[in-house]
Design a protein around this motif. Structure first.
Motif, PDB file in Angstrom:
ATOM      1  N   LYS A  31       0.832  -1.202   0.000  1.00 41.06           N
ATOM      2  CA  LYS A  31       0.000   0.000   0.000  1.00 41.06           C
ATOM      3  C   LYS A  31       0.865   1.250   0.000  1.00 41.06           C
ATOM      4  N   LEU A  34       2.410   1.673  -3.488  1.00 41.78           N
ATOM      5  CA  LEU A  34       1.405   2.124  -4.449  1.00 41.78           C
ATOM      6  C   LEU A  34       1.044   3.585  -4.217  1.00 41.78           C
ATOM      7  N   ASN A  35       0.965   3.990  -2.952  1.00 37.88           N
ATOM      8  CA  ASN A  35       0.661   5.387  -2.638  1.00 37.88           C
ATOM      9  C   ASN A  35       1.773   6.321  -3.113  1.00 37.88           C
ATOM     10  N   SER A  39       3.584   1.617 -10.075  1.00 37.75           N
ATOM     11  CA  SER A  39       2.563   0.968 -10.893  1.00 37.75           C
ATOM     12  C   SER A  39       2.304  -0.435 -10.369  1.00 37.75           C
ATOM     13  N   ASN A  40       1.033  -0.790 -10.217  1.00 33.56           N
ATOM     14  CA  ASN A  40       0.720  -2.130  -9.724  1.00 33.56           C
ATOM     15  C   ASN A  40       1.153  -3.198 -10.726  1.00 33.56           C
ATOM     16  N   SER A  94      -3.888  -5.669  -6.330  1.00 33.20           N
ATOM     17  CA  SER A  94      -3.161  -4.406  -6.184  1.00 33.20           C
ATOM     18  C   SER A  94      -4.044  -3.209  -6.536  1.00 33.20           C
ATOM     19  N   ILE A  95      -4.855  -3.370  -7.581  1.00 37.56           N
ATOM     20  CA  ILE A  95      -5.783  -2.294  -7.947  1.00 37.56           C
ATOM     21  C   ILE A  95      -6.803  -2.089  -6.830  1.00 37.56           C
ATOM     22  N   LYS A  98      -5.311  -0.192  -4.058  1.00 34.51           N
ATOM     23  CA  LYS A  98      -5.225   1.241  -4.350  1.00 34.51           C
ATOM     24  C   LYS A  98      -6.509   1.955  -3.929  1.00 34.51           C
ATOM     25  N   TYR A  99      -7.640   1.315  -4.194  1.00 33.64           N
ATOM     26  CA  TYR A  99      -8.936   1.927  -3.900  1.00 33.64           C
ATOM     27  C   TYR A  99      -9.290   1.878  -2.414  1.00 33.64           C
TER      28      TYR A  99
END
Length: 260
Positions: A31, A34-35, A39-40, A94-95, A98-99
């Motif tokens: 996390k 990604l933050n 790129s995932n 991973s996406i 991100k959310y």
């Protein structure tokens, strides 16, 4: 003697607990990476590239006597396995991460046993007898895990503002932190990923019957997953060469740690 018996009994539970701590750490580091803009798609490639380098030497040496001859049928299964888990599941997870948040993503993964149980029953790998206590327990557990995941998705509780995060949590919520829309999008991605992961586990069990070399199987999946993930990353991140840059930072740490 009694202490030794107690230790042997508790050893599997301790292993599971340490595994969960490891997975929690992986979610948190992923996390963070990604933050920070990683790129995932690239993360999945680096993760499995490192895993290949770590596992391959052990597979070559330790599986030398048990590794069967590679056939077209086995290789086709390996290709499908590498698509299901390293490519589809990891990218969707991973996406979804991100959310949402690391805690939310980890909680959503609790539906994996339920999905695996249902798919195994559909493919007749799991027998269900409604009069059996064992089957009843599995059904109740399946319903409970799915219900818990849905509650995590749809219910938003009060903000917990601890003394070391005083004011920060409230500001994050006001600035559009984890809202219901993001939670639903993230949960859908993670759920689809869990279906892919469950299919991977079922196909892996089938593949091990004809290719009973666990380390070699894992090494092949990581290697093929790296190649397939690289193709996906090149397509999804075309023209963005900067996303492949990695330094001695959280991105590198996340890629290395996730191998564990």
């Amino acid at each position: 003697m009694a202490v030794l018996k107690l230790y042997n009994t508790a050893k599997p539970f301790l292993a599971v607990i340490f595994l969960q701590f490891g997975l929690a750490g992986m979610d948190i580091l992923t996390k963070v990476a990604l933050n920070e803009g990683m790129s995932n798609y690239v993360f999945v490639v680096y993760r499995h590239a490192v895993a290949t380098l770590v596992i391959a030497p052990f597979a070559i040496i330790l599986d030398k006597k048990v590794r069967p001859k590679m056939t077209l049928s086995i290789f086709a299964k390996l290709v499908l396995l590498s698509i299901l888990e390293p490519v589809i599941d990891q990218n969707l997870y991973s996406i979804g991460l991100k959310y949402t948040t690391a805690t939310f993503a980890a909680a959503m993964c609790n539906i994996l046993p339920a999905i695996t149980f249902i798919m195994a029953w559909i493919f007749r790998l799991e027998k269900v007898k409604l009069t059996s206590i064992r089957s009843q327990a599995k059904i109740v557990g399946t319903v409970a895990t799915v219900a818990g995941a849905m509650i995590m998705t749809l219910v938003r509780g009060p903000i917990v503002d601890l003394f070391w995060t005083k004011g920060y949590v409230g500001q994050e919520a006001q600035s559009g932190g984890l809202n219901l829309s993001h939670a639903i999008k993230g949960s859908i991605m993670i759920t689809i990923g869990c279906f892919s992961w469950a299919a991977f586990m079922i196909l892996q069990a089938i593949t091990l019957r004809t290719y009973p070399a666990e380390l070699s199987l894992t090494a092949w999946i990581c290697l093929l997953g790296t190649a397939e993930g690289a193709i996906v990353a090149l397509v999804m991140e075309r023209g963005k060469t900067a996303v492949w840059a990695i330094n001695w930072d959280s991105k590198f740490l996340a890629a290395v740690y996730s191998v564990s």
